[in-house]
Design a protein around this motif. Structure first.
Motif, short mmCIF file in Angstrom:
data_model
loop_
_atom_site.label_atom_id
_atom_site.label_comp_id
_atom_site.label_asym_id
_atom_site.label_seq_id
_atom_site.Cartn_x
_atom_site.Cartn_y
_atom_site.Cartn_z
N ARG A 381 21.13 -8.13 -42.53
CA ARG A 381 22.59 -8.06 -42.41
C ARG A 381 22.93 -7.26 -41.14
NH1 ARG A 381 27.34 -5.50 -43.52
NH2 ARG A 381 28.85 -6.95 -44.39
N GLY A 382 22.17 -6.16 -40.93
CA GLY A 382 22.37 -5.34 -39.74
C GLY A 382 22.16 -6.15 -38.46
N TYR A 383 21.14 -7.03 -38.44
CA TYR A 383 20.90 -7.85 -37.23
C TYR A 383 22.15 -8.66 -36.90
CZ TYR A 383 15.83 -7.22 -38.11
OH TYR A 383 14.58 -6.73 -38.32
N LEU A 384 22.72 -9.30 -37.94
CA LEU A 384 23.87 -10.17 -37.67
C LEU A 384 25.10 -9.36 -37.30
CD1 LEU A 384 25.27 -12.88 -37.54
CD2 LEU A 384 25.64 -12.78 -40.01
N VAL A 385 25.36 -8.29 -38.05
CA VAL A 385 26.56 -7.50 -37.78
C VAL A 385 26.49 -6.90 -36.37
CG1 VAL A 385 27.85 -5.45 -38.51
CG2 VAL A 385 27.02 -7.07 -40.22
N LEU A 388 27.16 -9.65 -33.82
CA LEU A 388 28.58 -10.03 -33.80
C LEU A 388 29.40 -8.97 -33.07
CD1 LEU A 388 29.00 -11.39 -37.45
CD2 LEU A 388 29.14 -12.74 -35.35
N ALA A 389 29.08 -7.70 -33.33
CA ALA A 389 29.84 -6.62 -32.69
C ALA A 389 29.62 -6.66 -31.17
CB ALA A 389 29.40 -5.27 -33.26
N ARG A 390 28.37 -6.92 -30.78
CA ARG A 390 28.04 -6.91 -29.36
C ARG A 390 28.69 -8.09 -28.62
NH1 ARG A 390 22.93 -6.95 -30.31
NH2 ARG A 390 22.43 -9.01 -29.46
N MET A 391 28.62 -9.27 -29.23
CA MET A 391 29.02 -10.46 -28.47
C MET A 391 30.40 -10.99 -28.82
SD MET A 391 25.57 -12.65 -28.05
CE MET A 391 24.45 -12.04 -29.25
#
Ligand SMILES: Cc1ncc(COP(=O)(O)O)c(C=O)c1O
Length: 476
Positions: A381-385, A388-391
């Protein structure tokens, strides 16, 4: 039709391919393009309107995936002749009648796409253990196990489920109350055939799990949309809107798809309503096992003193959906009625997979697997969140959730999530539009994204970069 009518405007915020797609859609809806009309090839339209071929291709892919146009090989691409039956005075616009790609968040049989909902992490499934247990069950297959299986499910599995629910979900039940079913919809089917009738009215969470909604509508149930807020489904509103309903379908542990838990006062109010009205509560406890902060509330069923809750759980998220195994726990008073219904309809099918799941639970592999998966999912979940925050941090707002295996990201007001999801689907990304899960309209759009199969930060980053190319095509 004059092709210049389709020409997108460069200085708008809306990406060019979306403008082109919308112009086509409007021209078809308005009858300026008719069923069977040929549309220009990608190459000729790109040159006529001075656009990149990829841009035209993307718009055409969206139109094709939504059923507006069909490719006819050498004869080129034409406006779908199927639309003919929808045209004419008073006909609804095609977009309201056709299956839209983004409103097909189906189970995508045999496929795995980035962001796909409903799939657990398939790469960390303990295949060796599973194969050993399955092999053992094949080898010990005796004559009795080769006869007709019990339609309520393999008894050792019913016992194992009853034991697991007692420890993990606070549900005290005997194995006779447990019915093994062909997935969650198998459980709904059994319920509809046993205690409900076509035409019965039921509460349905708005937004709510789209596939169950479709099943209930298919079975002839009438659904009253009951809004969901920060405390889960609004029980007082449900009573106001449809106090005389025969049933309510709810996801109390982890509302699908918004993610909040149903508050204790509302749980009690809902049970009180069901007790007074003799209504059925269908509790869908679909991914209660995956919780990253704190302990989940026990199941609503654990508070069900008067036997109004029909509890369902599934092995799709905790093992794998290809098993097609779920379960239903019914009140003691209803065991006879459910057994009687099962004399006429198929049960959950083959014994061997059921025996393997029973051994998996009984030998302790299940609880080990769940413990491991909780930590895997918190990481993924951390990888996706993070990606998303970065890009896409300025375009999407990720809703915090205490559990589950998908993320909900809100869009700015007025951004059409169904159009974005359709564009993403055309690019092979299986995000779902929140609007498709709603029964009543709302301009608060969002994207639902599964993360279970992003095994590394790089995999999540690559998928989010592809999504960014659709949501924010001008940002690198
Ligand atoms: C809300 C919800 N309930 C239940 C299920 C389980 O469905 P099944 O057992 O048919 O796989 C899912 C699966 O995605 C779900 O999202």
């Amino acid at each position: 039709m004059d092709l210049q009518e389709l020409k997108p405007e460069r200085d708008q915020d809306v990406p060019i391919y979306l403008q082109l797609y919308r112009r086509y859609r409007d021209a078809i809806a308005a009858g300026r393009l008719k069923p069977g009309d040929r549309v220009p090839s990608v190459r000729s339209l790109a040159s006529e309107l001075n656009l990149a071929r990829g841009t035209v291709e993307l718009a055409y892919q969206m139109l094709a995936s939504e059923g507006y146009v069909v490719a006819r090989g050498a004869a080129g691409t034409v406006v779908s002749p199927r639309l003919a039956s929808l045209s004419g005075p008073g006909a609804a616009r095609p977009a309201e009648n056709l299956p839209v790609a983004s409103s097909r968040p189906d189970t995508l049989p045999g496929q795995i796409h980035p962001f796909q909902l409903g799939l657990p992490a398939l790469d960390v499934f303990p295949r060796k253990t599973w194969a050993r247990l399955a092999g053992h069950n094949v080898r010990r297959l005796d004559a009795a196990a080769m006869t007709y299986p019990h339609p309520a499910g393999h008894e050792p599995l019913r016992r194992a489920i009853a034991g697991y629910l007692g420890i993990s979900r606070g549900i005290a039940c005997s194995h006779e109350q447990v019915f093994v079913t062909g997935g969650y919809r198998g459980a709904l089917d059994l319920i509809c055939r046993t205690v409900l009738q076509a035409g019965d009215l039921g509460w349905y969470e708005d937004p709510g799990y789209i596939l169950a909604r479709r099943y209930l509508e298919f079975a002839g149930m009438r659904l009253a949309p009951v809004p969901v807020d920060g405390e889960g489904v609004d029980v007082a509103r449900g009573i106001e809107l449809a106090g005389d309903a025969r049933f309510a379908v709810v996801t109390p542990t982890h509302q699908s798809p918004m993610g909040m838990a149903l508050s204790l006062p509302r749980r009690l109010a809902m049970l009180d309503w069901a007790n007074r009205r003799r209504a059925w509560i269908i509790e869908d406890d679909y991914d209660s096992e995956f919780r990253y902060h704190g302990r989940p509330l026990p199941a609503l069923k654990s508070l069900d003193a008067e036997g109004r809750v029909l509890y369902t759980g599934t092995f799709s998220k905790v093992l794998f959906p290809g098993l097609r195994l779920a379960y239903l726990v019914v009140p003691v008073s209803q065991v006879g009625a459910f057994e009687a219904a099962l004399q006429h309809i198929p049960g959950p099918g083959a014994v061997l997979p059921q025996a393997t799941v029973a051994d998996f639970i009984e030998q302790g592999h299940f609880s080990r697997h769940l413990r491991k998966m909780r930590s895997v999912y918190a990481t993924r979940r951390g990888y996706l969140v993070d990606a998303l925050a970065r890009m896409l941090g300025d375009r999407l707002h990720v809703q915090p959730q205490a559990g589950g295996i998908h993320v909900l990201a809100h869009l700015p007001p007025r951004q059409d999530d169904t159009v974005l999801a359709a564009a993403a689907a055309a690019a092979g990304l299986a995000v779902n539009a929140l609007s498709d899960w709603r029964l009543c309209g709302s301009d608060a759009g969002g994207l639902l994204m599964g993360f279970a199969n992003f095994a590394t930060p790089a995999e999540a980053g690559e998928a989010v970069a592809r999504l960014r190319a659709i949501i924010a095509p001008n940002v690198q």
